[in-house]
Design an enzyme around this catalytic site. Sequence first.
Site, PDB file in Angstrom:
ATOM      1  N   ALA A  52      -0.051   4.744   0.361  1.00  0.00           N
ATOM      2  CA  ALA A  52      -0.570   5.285   0.792  1.00  0.00           C
ATOM      3  C   ALA A  52       0.017   5.426   2.576  1.00  0.00           C
ATOM      4  O   ALA A  52       0.046   5.987   2.854  1.00  0.00           O
ATOM      5  CB  ALA A  52      -2.077   5.503   0.793  1.00  0.00           C
ATOM      6  N   GLU A  72       0.852  -1.222  -0.160  1.00  0.00           N
ATOM      7  CA  GLU A  72       0.356   0.188   0.647  1.00  0.00           C
ATOM      8  C   GLU A  72       1.123   1.236  -0.014  1.00  0.00           C
ATOM      9  O   GLU A  72       1.575   1.341   0.599  1.00  0.00           O
ATOM     10  CB  GLU A  72      -0.652  -0.344   1.475  1.00  0.00           C
ATOM     11  CG  GLU A  72      -2.001  -1.281   1.274  1.00  0.00           C
ATOM     12  CD  GLU A  72      -3.197  -1.068   0.004  1.00  0.00           C
ATOM     13  OE1 GLU A  72      -3.634   0.264  -0.082  1.00  0.00           O
ATOM     14  OE2 GLU A  72      -3.103  -2.192  -0.347  1.00  0.00           O
ATOM     15  N   GLU A  98     -10.911  -3.962   1.315  1.00  0.00           N
ATOM     16  CA  GLU A  98     -10.030  -4.142   0.071  1.00  0.00           C
ATOM     17  C   GLU A  98     -10.116  -5.411  -0.440  1.00  0.00           C
ATOM     18  O   GLU A  98     -10.451  -5.921  -1.067  1.00  0.00           O
ATOM     19  CB  GLU A  98      -9.221  -3.461  -0.330  1.00  0.00           C
ATOM     20  CG  GLU A  98     -10.027  -1.639   0.095  1.00  0.00           C
ATOM     21  CD  GLU A  98      -9.373  -0.374  -0.911  1.00  0.00           C
ATOM     22  OE1 GLU A  98      -7.463  -1.172  -0.855  1.00  0.00           O
ATOM     23  OE2 GLU A  98      -9.274   0.485  -1.469  1.00  0.00           O
ATOM     24  N   GLU A 146      -6.324   2.965   7.773  1.00  0.00           N
ATOM     25  CA  GLU A 146      -5.593   2.339   6.911  1.00  0.00           C
ATOM     26  C   GLU A 146      -5.147   1.368   6.681  1.00  0.00           C
ATOM     27  O   GLU A 146      -5.811   0.380   5.780  1.00  0.00           O
ATOM     28  CB  GLU A 146      -4.415   3.088   6.169  1.00  0.00           C
ATOM     29  CG  GLU A 146      -3.875   3.032   4.642  1.00  0.00           C
ATOM     30  CD  GLU A 146      -4.638   3.772   3.495  1.00  0.00           C
ATOM     31  OE1 GLU A 146      -5.038   2.459   3.323  1.00  0.00           O
ATOM     32  OE2 GLU A 146      -4.405   4.769   4.115  1.00  0.00           O
ATOM     33  N   ARG A 206       2.829   3.473   2.925  1.00  0.00           N
ATOM     34  CA  ARG A 206       3.943   4.143   3.170  1.00  0.00           C
ATOM     35  C   ARG A 206       4.760   5.670   3.027  1.00  0.00           C
ATOM     36  O   ARG A 206       4.450   6.453   4.423  1.00  0.00           O
ATOM     37  CB  ARG A 206       5.172   3.501   1.879  1.00  0.00           C
ATOM     38  CG  ARG A 206       4.627   2.242   2.311  1.00  0.00           C
ATOM     39  CD  ARG A 206       5.977   1.626   1.382  1.00  0.00           C
ATOM     40  NE  ARG A 206       5.725   1.793  -0.380  1.00  0.00           N
ATOM     41  CZ  ARG A 206       4.547   1.330  -1.039  1.00  0.00           C
ATOM     42  NH1 ARG A 206       4.668   0.007  -0.833  1.00  0.00           N
ATOM     43  NH2 ARG A 206       4.326   1.424  -2.195  1.00  0.00           N
ATOM     44  N   GLN A 207       3.760   5.700   2.738  1.00  0.00           N
ATOM     45  CA  GLN A 207       3.044   7.910   3.031  1.00  0.00           C
ATOM     46  C   GLN A 207       3.182   8.112   3.815  1.00  0.00           C
ATOM     47  O   GLN A 207       3.135   8.951   4.817  1.00  0.00           O
ATOM     48  CB  GLN A 207       2.820   8.749   1.541  1.00  0.00           C
ATOM     49  CG  GLN A 207       3.020   8.104   0.339  1.00  0.00           C
ATOM     50  CD  GLN A 207       1.450   8.654  -1.116  1.00  0.00           C
ATOM     51  OE1 GLN A 207       0.150   9.127  -0.405  1.00  0.00           O
ATOM     52  NE2 GLN A 207       1.531   8.537  -2.105  1.00  0.00           N
ATOM     53  N   GLU A 208       2.019   7.366   4.558  1.00  0.00           N
ATOM     54  CA  GLU A 208       1.703   7.922   6.329  1.00  0.00           C
ATOM     55  C   GLU A 208       2.064   7.570   6.998  1.00  0.00           C
ATOM     56  O   GLU A 208       2.690   8.803   8.221  1.00  0.00           O
ATOM     57  CB  GLU A 208      -0.019   7.402   6.416  1.00  0.00           C
ATOM     58  CG  GLU A 208      -1.235   7.495   5.270  1.00  0.00           C
ATOM     59  CD  GLU A 208      -2.425   6.325   5.485  1.00  0.00           C
ATOM     60  OE1 GLU A 208      -3.046   7.207   4.970  1.00  0.00           O
ATOM     61  OE2 GLU A 208      -2.457   5.272   5.899  1.00  0.00           O
ATOM     62  N   LYS A 227     -16.200  -0.736  -0.353  1.00  0.00           N
ATOM     63  CA  LYS A 227     -14.265  -0.104  -0.962  1.00  0.00           C
ATOM     64  C   LYS A 227     -14.192   1.334  -0.258  1.00  0.00           C
ATOM     65  O   LYS A 227     -13.560   2.289  -0.629  1.00  0.00           O
ATOM     66  CB  LYS A 227     -13.814  -0.022  -2.179  1.00  0.00           C
ATOM     67  CG  LYS A 227     -13.789  -1.766  -2.450  1.00  0.00           C
ATOM     68  CD  LYS A 227     -12.527  -2.287  -3.675  1.00  0.00           C
ATOM     69  CE  LYS A 227     -12.198  -3.524  -3.612  1.00  0.00           C
ATOM     70  NZ  LYS A 227     -11.497  -4.022  -4.967  1.00  0.00           N
TER      71      LYS A 227
END
Length: 129
Positions: free
Chosen positions: A42, A40, A88, A81, A44-46, A106
């Site tokens: 997202a 994911e 999902e 997340e 990693r960004q978070e 989703k």
Amino acid sequence: MVFKIKSILEKTLKKIFSIKKLFKSTQFALNGLKIVYKNEVAFRQECFILFFSILITFFINVSKVEKILMIGSIVFILIIEIINTAIEKVVNRIGTEKNILSGEAKDISASAVFVSILLACFIWFIILF
């Protein structure tokens, strides 16, 4: 009779407080984190945002409670997340064909991530300004 109850109680407590089960549960949880981090973007960004938010809180003059709220709000995003990713994956497991309910599930789980981001922004804004 009392001895039998004590024996049953000891066996039950051993089942509940098993170190082996705790170790296995921890392995499953860490494996789940590894899967989410690997798959994911997202997440990693978070995680990146969390790292910098922790650094930022060391350099700003806010109380410990405010620091906990600021960092906790970012951790809350990560938690949501993870749940979103799990939903999902379950929906994808059920089937790949288009289904309104699958799409809604989703979208709803994605909206939970969005709302958690809004909450974090609100907390940071109120504390900083």
